[in-house]
Design a protein around this motif. Structure first.
Motif, PDB file in Angstrom:
ATOM      1  N   ALA A  23       0.845  -1.191   0.000  1.00  0.00           N
ATOM      2  CA  ALA A  23       0.000   0.000   0.000  1.00  0.00           C
ATOM      3  C   ALA A  23       0.883   1.245   0.000  1.00  0.00           C
ATOM      4  CB  ALA A  23      -0.924   0.008   1.209  1.00  0.00           C
ATOM      5  N   PHE A  24       0.443   2.266  -0.728  1.00  0.00           N
ATOM      6  CA  PHE A  24       1.197   3.511  -0.835  1.00  0.00           C
ATOM      7  C   PHE A  24       0.257   4.703  -0.761  1.00  0.00           C
ATOM      8  CE2 PHE A  24       3.901   0.399  -2.839  1.00  0.00           C
ATOM      9  CZ  PHE A  24       5.168   0.745  -2.385  1.00  0.00           C
ATOM     10  N   LEU A  25       0.817   5.816  -0.318  1.00  0.00           N
ATOM     11  CA  LEU A  25       0.183   7.113  -0.480  1.00  0.00           C
ATOM     12  C   LEU A  25       0.892   7.855  -1.598  1.00  0.00           C
ATOM     13  CD1 LEU A  25      -0.151   8.341   3.226  1.00  0.00           C
ATOM     14  CD2 LEU A  25      -1.987   7.465   1.769  1.00  0.00           C
ATOM     15  N   VAL A  26       0.128   8.533  -2.436  1.00  0.00           N
ATOM     16  CA  VAL A  26       0.699   9.528  -3.334  1.00  0.00           C
ATOM     17  C   VAL A  26       0.435  10.879  -2.693  1.00  0.00           C
ATOM     18  CG1 VAL A  26       0.597  10.612  -5.614  1.00  0.00           C
ATOM     19  CG2 VAL A  26       0.400   8.123  -5.403  1.00  0.00           C
ATOM     20  N   ASP A  27       1.499  11.481  -2.172  1.00  0.00           N
ATOM     21  CA  ASP A  27       1.458  12.760  -1.465  1.00  0.00           C
ATOM     22  C   ASP A  27       0.751  12.643  -0.113  1.00  0.00           C
ATOM     23  OD1 ASP A  27       2.864  14.106  -3.464  1.00  0.00           O
ATOM     24  OD2 ASP A  27       1.035  14.674  -4.531  1.00  0.00           O
ATOM     25  N   ALA A  28       1.022  13.626   0.724  1.00  0.00           N
ATOM     26  CA  ALA A  28       0.384  13.731   2.039  1.00  0.00           C
ATOM     27  C   ALA A  28       0.290  15.218   2.352  1.00  0.00           C
ATOM     28  CB  ALA A  28       1.190  12.986   3.105  1.00  0.00           C
ATOM     29  N   GLY A  29      -0.671  15.868   1.695  1.00  0.00           N
ATOM     30  CA  GLY A  29      -0.772  17.317   1.764  1.00  0.00           C
ATOM     31  C   GLY A  29      -1.664  17.854   2.861  1.00  0.00           C
ATOM     32  N   LEU A  30      -2.060  16.993   3.777  1.00  0.00           N
ATOM     33  CA  LEU A  30      -2.796  17.407   4.965  1.00  0.00           C
ATOM     34  C   LEU A  30      -1.883  17.244   6.174  1.00  0.00           C
ATOM     35  CD1 LEU A  30      -6.084  15.406   4.277  1.00  0.00           C
ATOM     36  CD2 LEU A  30      -5.622  17.776   3.641  1.00  0.00           C
ATOM     37  N   SER A  31      -2.281  17.774   7.313  1.00  0.00           N
ATOM     38  CA  SER A  31      -1.510  17.541   8.536  1.00  0.00           C
ATOM     39  C   SER A  31      -1.471  16.041   8.818  1.00  0.00           C
ATOM     40  CB  SER A  31      -2.151  18.270   9.714  1.00  0.00           C
ATOM     41  OG  SER A  31      -3.378  17.652  10.070  1.00  0.00           O
ATOM     42  N   ALA A  32      -0.484  15.610   9.590  1.00  0.00           N
ATOM     43  CA  ALA A  32      -0.376  14.191   9.915  1.00  0.00           C
ATOM     44  C   ALA A  32      -1.643  13.689  10.604  1.00  0.00           C
ATOM     45  CB  ALA A  32       0.845  13.954  10.793  1.00  0.00           C
ATOM     46  N   LYS A  33      -2.189  14.487  11.507  1.00  0.00           N
ATOM     47  CA  LYS A  33      -3.413  14.082  12.205  1.00  0.00           C
ATOM     48  C   LYS A  33      -4.561  13.889  11.228  1.00  0.00           C
ATOM     49  CE  LYS A  33      -6.555  15.452  15.941  1.00  0.00           C
ATOM     50  NZ  LYS A  33      -6.836  16.462  16.996  1.00  0.00           N
ATOM     51  N   GLN A  38      -8.226  10.591   7.807  1.00  0.00           N
ATOM     52  CA  GLN A  38      -8.747  10.237   6.484  1.00  0.00           C
ATOM     53  C   GLN A  38      -8.573   8.744   6.222  1.00  0.00           C
ATOM     54  OE1 GLN A  38     -10.415  12.992   6.315  1.00  0.00           O
ATOM     55  NE2 GLN A  38      -9.982  13.500   4.176  1.00  0.00           N
ATOM     56  N   LEU A  39      -7.418   8.217   6.574  1.00  0.00           N
ATOM     57  CA  LEU A  39      -7.198   6.779   6.406  1.00  0.00           C
ATOM     58  C   LEU A  39      -8.162   5.972   7.267  1.00  0.00           C
ATOM     59  CD1 LEU A  39      -3.302   6.688   6.283  1.00  0.00           C
ATOM     60  CD2 LEU A  39      -4.834   5.874   4.468  1.00  0.00           C
ATOM     61  N   GLU A  40      -8.346   6.408   8.497  1.00  0.00           N
ATOM     62  CA  GLU A  40      -9.259   5.700   9.399  1.00  0.00           C
ATOM     63  C   GLU A  40     -10.672   5.663   8.830  1.00  0.00           C
ATOM     64  OE1 GLU A  40     -10.794   5.882  14.078  1.00  0.00           O
ATOM     65  OE2 GLU A  40      -9.309   7.320  13.333  1.00  0.00           O
ATOM     66  N   GLY A  43     -11.158   2.763   6.699  1.00  0.00           N
ATOM     67  CA  GLY A  43     -10.822   1.498   7.316  1.00  0.00           C
ATOM     68  C   GLY A  43      -9.366   1.107   7.193  1.00  0.00           C
ATOM     69  N   ARG A  44      -8.486   2.083   7.049  1.00  0.00           N
ATOM     70  CA  ARG A  44      -7.057   1.826   6.916  1.00  0.00           C
ATOM     71  C   ARG A  44      -6.298   2.704   7.917  1.00  0.00           C
ATOM     72  NH1 ARG A  44      -9.395  -1.460   4.471  1.00  0.00           N
ATOM     73  NH2 ARG A  44      -8.934  -2.364   2.413  1.00  0.00           N
ATOM     74  N   SER A  45      -4.986   2.437   8.039  1.00  0.00           N
ATOM     75  CA  SER A  45      -4.152   3.254   8.920  1.00  0.00           C
ATOM     76  C   SER A  45      -2.760   3.327   8.324  1.00  0.00           C
ATOM     77  CB  SER A  45      -4.096   2.650  10.331  1.00  0.00           C
ATOM     78  OG  SER A  45      -3.258   1.501  10.352  1.00  0.00           O
ATOM     79  N   MET A  46      -1.901   4.144   8.925  1.00  0.00           N
ATOM     80  CA  MET A  46      -0.527   4.253   8.454  1.00  0.00           C
ATOM     81  C   MET A  46       0.214   2.925   8.597  1.00  0.00           C
ATOM     82  SD  MET A  46       0.145   7.088   6.997  1.00  0.00           S
ATOM     83  CE  MET A  46       1.921   6.863   6.892  1.00  0.00           C
ATOM     84  N   LYS A  47      -0.283   2.004   9.437  1.00  0.00           N
ATOM     85  CA  LYS A  47       0.329   0.681   9.537  1.00  0.00           C
ATOM     86  C   LYS A  47       0.233  -0.074   8.225  1.00  0.00           C
ATOM     87  CE  LYS A  47      -0.613   0.127  14.486  1.00  0.00           C
ATOM     88  NZ  LYS A  47      -1.340  -0.661  15.518  1.00  0.00           N
ATOM     89  N   ASN A  48      -0.772   0.287   7.392  1.00  0.00           N
ATOM     90  CA  ASN A  48      -0.930  -0.361   6.092  1.00  0.00           C
ATOM     91  C   ASN A  48       0.037   0.174   5.045  1.00  0.00           C
ATOM     92  OD1 ASN A  48      -4.160   0.002   7.121  1.00  0.00           O
ATOM     93  ND2 ASN A  48      -3.540  -2.054   6.456  1.00  0.00           N
ATOM     94  N   VAL A  49       0.622   1.364   5.289  1.00  0.00           N
ATOM     95  CA  VAL A  49       1.325   2.102   4.240  1.00  0.00           C
ATOM     96  C   VAL A  49       2.800   1.708   4.175  1.00  0.00           C
ATOM     97  CG1 VAL A  49       2.000   4.413   3.454  1.00  0.00           C
ATOM     98  CG2 VAL A  49      -0.298   4.024   4.376  1.00  0.00           C
ATOM     99  N   LYS A 255     -13.579  15.030   2.312  1.00  0.00           N
ATOM    100  CA  LYS A 255     -14.119  13.690   2.467  1.00  0.00           C
ATOM    101  C   LYS A 255     -13.488  12.730   1.469  1.00  0.00           C
ATOM    102  CE  LYS A 255     -18.509  11.177   2.396  1.00  0.00           C
ATOM    103  NZ  LYS A 255     -19.980  11.278   2.125  1.00  0.00           N
ATOM    104  N   PRO A 256     -12.903  11.616   1.926  1.00  0.00           N
ATOM    105  CA  PRO A 256     -12.323  10.640   0.997  1.00  0.00           C
ATOM    106  C   PRO A 256     -13.384   9.996   0.118  1.00  0.00           C
ATOM    107  CG  PRO A 256     -11.539  10.271   3.241  1.00  0.00           C
ATOM    108  CD  PRO A 256     -12.664  11.246   3.332  1.00  0.00           C
ATOM    109  N   THR A 257     -12.963   9.589  -1.066  1.00  0.00           N
ATOM    110  CA  THR A 257     -13.853   8.778  -1.905  1.00  0.00           C
ATOM    111  C   THR A 257     -13.881   7.362  -1.343  1.00  0.00           C
ATOM    112  OG1 THR A 257     -12.069   8.131  -3.421  1.00  0.00           O
ATOM    113  CG2 THR A 257     -13.278  10.153  -3.945  1.00  0.00           C
ATOM    114  N   GLU A 258     -14.893   6.637  -1.738  1.00  0.00           N
ATOM    115  CA  GLU A 258     -15.002   5.231  -1.326  1.00  0.00           C
ATOM    116  C   GLU A 258     -13.791   4.453  -1.820  1.00  0.00           C
ATOM    117  OE1 GLU A 258     -18.062   1.456  -2.048  1.00  0.00           O
ATOM    118  OE2 GLU A 258     -18.545   3.473  -2.790  1.00  0.00           O
ATOM    119  N   LEU A 259     -13.317   3.512  -1.022  1.00  0.00           N
ATOM    120  CA  LEU A 259     -12.228   2.626  -1.434  1.00  0.00           C
ATOM    121  C   LEU A 259     -12.780   1.654  -2.472  1.00  0.00           C
ATOM    122  CD1 LEU A 259      -9.232   1.844  -0.863  1.00  0.00           C
ATOM    123  CD2 LEU A 259     -10.109   0.233   0.834  1.00  0.00           C
TER     124      LEU A 259
END
Length: 262
Positions: A23-33, A38-40, A43-49, A255-259
Motif C-alpha cells: 500500500a502507498f500514499l501519493v502525497d500527504a498534503g494534509l496535517s499528519a493528524k 482520512q485513512l481511518e 478502514g485503513r491506517s498508516m500501519k498499512n502504508v 471527504k475521501p472517496t469510497e475505497l
C-alpha cells in the motif's frame, strides 16, 4: 488494486493505493493528524502504508510528510530535485527512509509496478505516477498546465484516472484573483481547465469500462456540478458519451472517496 482519493483540492492532496501485499500514499498534503483520520475513515491506517510517493514540493502535497515519516517510520520516495526542494520544508527525515524515485522510471513492489512521468508545473521537477497490477492500470495526473503527447502515452488506456479538472476559465477570468495568479494558473506551468482536461481525456480513454475522478478542483474557480457538466459536454463533443463506458466521479477536499477496486 484498490484506491481512494483521501483529499483533493488547493488545501491538500493525497491518494491511497493498495494491492493484496502493498500500500502507498501519493502525497500527504494534509496535517499528519488529518491524514491519519482520512485513512481511518476508509478502514485503513498508516500501519498499512509501505511508502509515500511525492509528486512535487508544494505545501498542499507535502504538508504531513515529515511528521508521518518520523512518527510511523515510513519510507518517502521522491526524485533528487524534489528532495532538495523539500529540505527545510519537511524537517529531518532519517537517511534510511529517504529513497530516490527518478523521473520517468519504474519501481516494482511484488505484483505492483509504478511508473513515474514528468508533468508541466511551476515546481522544480514535478512528476506523477501510473500504477500497474496484472492487466489493471490506474493513472494519476494533476498539477499540470497542459497534457502533452508524452504524458498521454504514459496514461493511455487506464482503467481508472485521477485527473485534474482545476478551473472553469470564465470563473477564473472574472474572479477575485489578481491577474498575476490568473496568468500563472492559465499558463503551461499552471493547472488544466475543465475543457482542456476533457479534451485530453478524450484522447487517452480506451473503449472499455473507465472511471475518471475529477480532481484538484479550485475552491474559488470551479464547482463539482460545473466540472462534471463541462467535462461531460466536452467529451460528448469529442464523440464520447459519459455513462456508457466512461464514468465521472467527484473528489473532495475534506471527504475521501469510497475505497474501490480498479
Amino acid at each position: 488494486m484498490r484506491f481512494s482519493v483521501l483529499a483533493s483540492g488547493s488545501t491538500g492532496n493525497s491518494i491511497y493505493i493498495e494491492t493484496e501485499n502493498h500500500a502507498f500514499l501519493v502525497d500527504a498534503g494534509l496535517s499528519a493528524k488529518r491524514m491519519e483520520q482520512q485513512l481511518e475513515s476508509i478502514g485503513r491506517s498508516m500501519k498499512n502504508v509501505d511508502g509515500i510517493l511525492v509528486t512535487h514540493e508544494h505545501s498542499d502535497h507535502i504538508k504531513g510528510i515529515g511528521v508521518l515519516a518520523r512518527r510511523h517510520k515510513v519510507p518517502i520516495y521522491a526524485n533528487e530535485k524534489t528532495w532538495s526542494a523539500m529540505n527545510g520544508l519537511v524537517g529531518d527525515i532519517p537517511t534510511e527512509q529517504r529513497f530516490h524515485f527518478n523521473m520517468e522510471t519504474s519501481m516494482t513492489f511484488g505484483s505492483l509496478d509504478i511508473q513515474s512521468f514528468a508533468v508541466s508545473h511551476d515546481s522544480v521537477d514535478p512528476m506523477f505516477y501510473v500504477f500497474h497490477e496484472n492487466d489493471r492500470k490506474l493513472a494519476i495526473i494533476t498539477d499540470t498546465g497542459y497534457v502533452s503527447d508524452r504524458m498521454k502515452g504514459y496514461i493511455a488506456a487506464s482503467d481508472a484516472y485521477v485527473f485534474e479538472s482545476n478551473h472553469d476559465v470564465s470563473m477564473l477570468q472574472m474572479g477575485r484573483y489578481p491577474w498575476s495568479i490568473k496568468r500563472r494558473i492559465l499558463s503551461d506551468v499552471g493547472h488544466v481547465s475543465n475543457e482542456d482536461a476533457a479534451i485530453a481525456m478524450s484522447e487517452v480513454v480506451a473503449e472499455k469500462e473507465t472511471h475518471i475522478y475529477l480532481s484538484h478542483l479550485s475552491k474559488d474557480n470551479n464547482m463539482k456540478d460545473l466540472a462534471r457538466m463541462s467535462v461531460s459536454q466536452t467529451l460528448e463533443a469529442c464523440g464520447i458519451r459519459t455513462g456508457e463506458f466512461v464514468h465521472l466521479y467527484d473528489t473532495d477536499a475534506e471527504k475521501p472517496t469510497e475505497l474501490v477496486t480498479v
